[in-house]
Write a protein that holds these residues in place. Structure first.
Motif, PDB file in Angstrom:
ATOM      1  N   TYR A   1       0.849  -1.205   0.000  1.00  0.00           N
ATOM      2  CA  TYR A   1       0.000   0.000   0.000  1.00  0.00           C
ATOM      3  C   TYR A   1       0.874   1.239   0.000  1.00  0.00           C
ATOM      4  O   TYR A   1       2.014   1.211   0.462  1.00  0.00           O
ATOM      5  N   HIS A   2       0.291   2.329  -0.499  1.00  0.00           N
ATOM      6  CA  HIS A   2       0.856   3.663  -0.320  1.00  0.00           C
ATOM      7  C   HIS A   2      -0.119   4.494   0.492  1.00  0.00           C
ATOM      8  O   HIS A   2      -1.336   4.398   0.291  1.00  0.00           O
ATOM      9  N   ALA A   3       0.423   5.344   1.363  1.00  0.00           N
ATOM     10  CA  ALA A   3      -0.338   6.455   1.919  1.00  0.00           C
ATOM     11  C   ALA A   3       0.337   7.720   1.391  1.00  0.00           C
ATOM     12  O   ALA A   3       1.553   7.902   1.575  1.00  0.00           O
ATOM     13  N   HIS A   4      -0.417   8.565   0.691  1.00  0.00           N
ATOM     14  CA  HIS A   4       0.103   9.851   0.223  1.00  0.00           C
ATOM     15  C   HIS A   4      -0.414  10.925   1.161  1.00  0.00           C
ATOM     16  O   HIS A   4      -1.625  11.109   1.289  1.00  0.00           O
ATOM     17  N   VAL A   5       0.504  11.598   1.815  1.00  0.00           N
ATOM     18  CA  VAL A   5       0.148  12.638   2.795  1.00  0.00           C
ATOM     19  C   VAL A   5       0.331  13.993   2.113  1.00  0.00           C
ATOM     20  O   VAL A   5       1.444  14.377   1.750  1.00  0.00           O
TER      21      VAL A   5
ATOM     22  N   ILE B   1      -4.951   6.608   0.762  1.00  0.00           N
ATOM     23  CA  ILE B   1      -4.377   5.279   0.961  1.00  0.00           C
ATOM     24  C   ILE B   1      -4.879   4.402  -0.170  1.00  0.00           C
ATOM     25  O   ILE B   1      -6.090   4.308  -0.387  1.00  0.00           O
ATOM     26  N   HIS B   2      -3.943   3.823  -0.902  1.00  0.00           N
ATOM     27  CA  HIS B   2      -4.386   3.002  -2.034  1.00  0.00           C
ATOM     28  C   HIS B   2      -3.582   1.710  -2.123  1.00  0.00           C
ATOM     29  O   HIS B   2      -2.415   1.668  -1.723  1.00  0.00           O
ATOM     30  N   PRO B   3      -4.216   0.672  -2.659  1.00  0.00           N
ATOM     31  CA  PRO B   3      -3.507  -0.599  -2.861  1.00  0.00           C
ATOM     32  C   PRO B   3      -2.555  -0.474  -4.045  1.00  0.00           C
ATOM     33  O   PRO B   3      -2.758   0.375  -4.918  1.00  0.00           O
TER      34      PRO B   3
ATOM     35  N   PHE C   1       4.151  13.769   0.630  1.00  0.00           N
ATOM     36  CA  PHE C   1       5.159  12.714   0.719  1.00  0.00           C
ATOM     37  C   PHE C   1       4.424  11.387   0.809  1.00  0.00           C
ATOM     38  O   PHE C   1       3.244  11.329   1.157  1.00  0.00           O
ATOM     39  N   GLN C   2       5.145  10.335   0.471  1.00  0.00           N
ATOM     40  CA  GLN C   2       4.542   9.006   0.374  1.00  0.00           C
ATOM     41  C   GLN C   2       5.052   8.104   1.492  1.00  0.00           C
ATOM     42  O   GLN C   2       6.218   8.173   1.869  1.00  0.00           O
ATOM     43  N   ILE C   3       4.152   7.270   2.009  1.00  0.00           N
ATOM     44  CA  ILE C   3       4.531   6.203   2.933  1.00  0.00           C
ATOM     45  C   ILE C   3       4.223   4.887   2.217  1.00  0.00           C
ATOM     46  O   ILE C   3       3.060   4.619   1.909  1.00  0.00           O
TER      47      ILE C   3
ATOM     48  N   ASP D   1      -5.852   1.893  -8.946  1.00  0.00           N
ATOM     49  CA  ASP D   1      -5.420   1.888  -7.539  1.00  0.00           C
ATOM     50  C   ASP D   1      -5.544   3.285  -6.927  1.00  0.00           C
ATOM     51  O   ASP D   1      -6.052   3.449  -5.817  1.00  0.00           O
ATOM     52  N   HIS D   2      -5.044   4.295  -7.654  1.00  0.00           N
ATOM     53  CA  HIS D   2      -5.021   5.652  -7.112  1.00  0.00           C
ATOM     54  C   HIS D   2      -6.386   6.334  -7.197  1.00  0.00           C
ATOM     55  O   HIS D   2      -6.801   7.025  -6.273  1.00  0.00           O
ATOM     56  N   VAL D   3      -7.049   6.187  -8.336  1.00  0.00           N
ATOM     57  CA  VAL D   3      -8.193   7.050  -8.646  1.00  0.00           C
ATOM     58  C   VAL D   3      -9.522   6.435  -8.237  1.00  0.00           C
ATOM     59  O   VAL D   3     -10.437   7.143  -7.826  1.00  0.00           O
TER      60      VAL D   3
HETATM   61 ZN    ZN Z   1       0.867   5.844  -4.794  1.00  0.00          ZN
END
Ligand code: ZN
Length: 133
Positions: A12-16, A85-87, A58-60, A95-97
């Motif tokens: 996963y990503h979390a984009h803050v 938060i996306h897979p 920033f990305q986690i 995944d993002h949209v």
């Molecule tokens: Zn991402």
């Protein structure tokens, strides 16, 4: 319909997201709080817009197994910041949209800047935090 398996999710990503002029301090606190508590890969600060994103962020990047601990922590500690938060599967655009979840206000994205298909998908990568708690 045929159901997609959650086995498709590699990470996963979390984009803050933050406003460099108004809320960078909140983003810095959140980032420090995550680094102290979770074994994740923290990405660089992007104040110049990159990829499908329409705000500084920033990305986690994190492993599937961490979702149930990290995401609730972000829910309670986002200080009003928007977080996507996306897979990560072989379908980055979806995944993002389409398939992500938002904490805080949902922001605009640019789907045209993402490939429909990417194989292999993004992995969480080598962690670069050293949690103390
Ligand atoms: Zn991402």
């Amino acid at each position: 319909m045929s159901y997609r398996s959650t086995d498709e999710i590699v990470s996963y990503h979390a984009h803050v997201y933050f406003d460099p002029a108004a809320s960078r301090d909140k983003a810095e606190r959140l980032r420090a709080g995550v680094a102290e508590r979770f074994l994740v890969r923290l990405g660089r600060w992007h104040e110049v817009l990159v990829g499908p994103h329409d705000s500084a962020m920033f990305q986690i990047a994190f492993e599937v197994a961490l979702f149930s601990r990290l995401v609730p922590w972000l829910m309670l500690n986002h200080e009003g910041l928007s977080i996507l938060i996306h897979p990560n599967t072989v379908r980055p655009r979806r995944d993002h949209v389409e398939d992500g979840i938002w904490i805080g206000t949902k922001l605009k994205l640019h789907p045209d800047r993402l490939p429909a298909v990417q194989d292999p998908p993004d992995e969480a990568g080598e962690p670069n935090t050293a949690p103390r708690f």
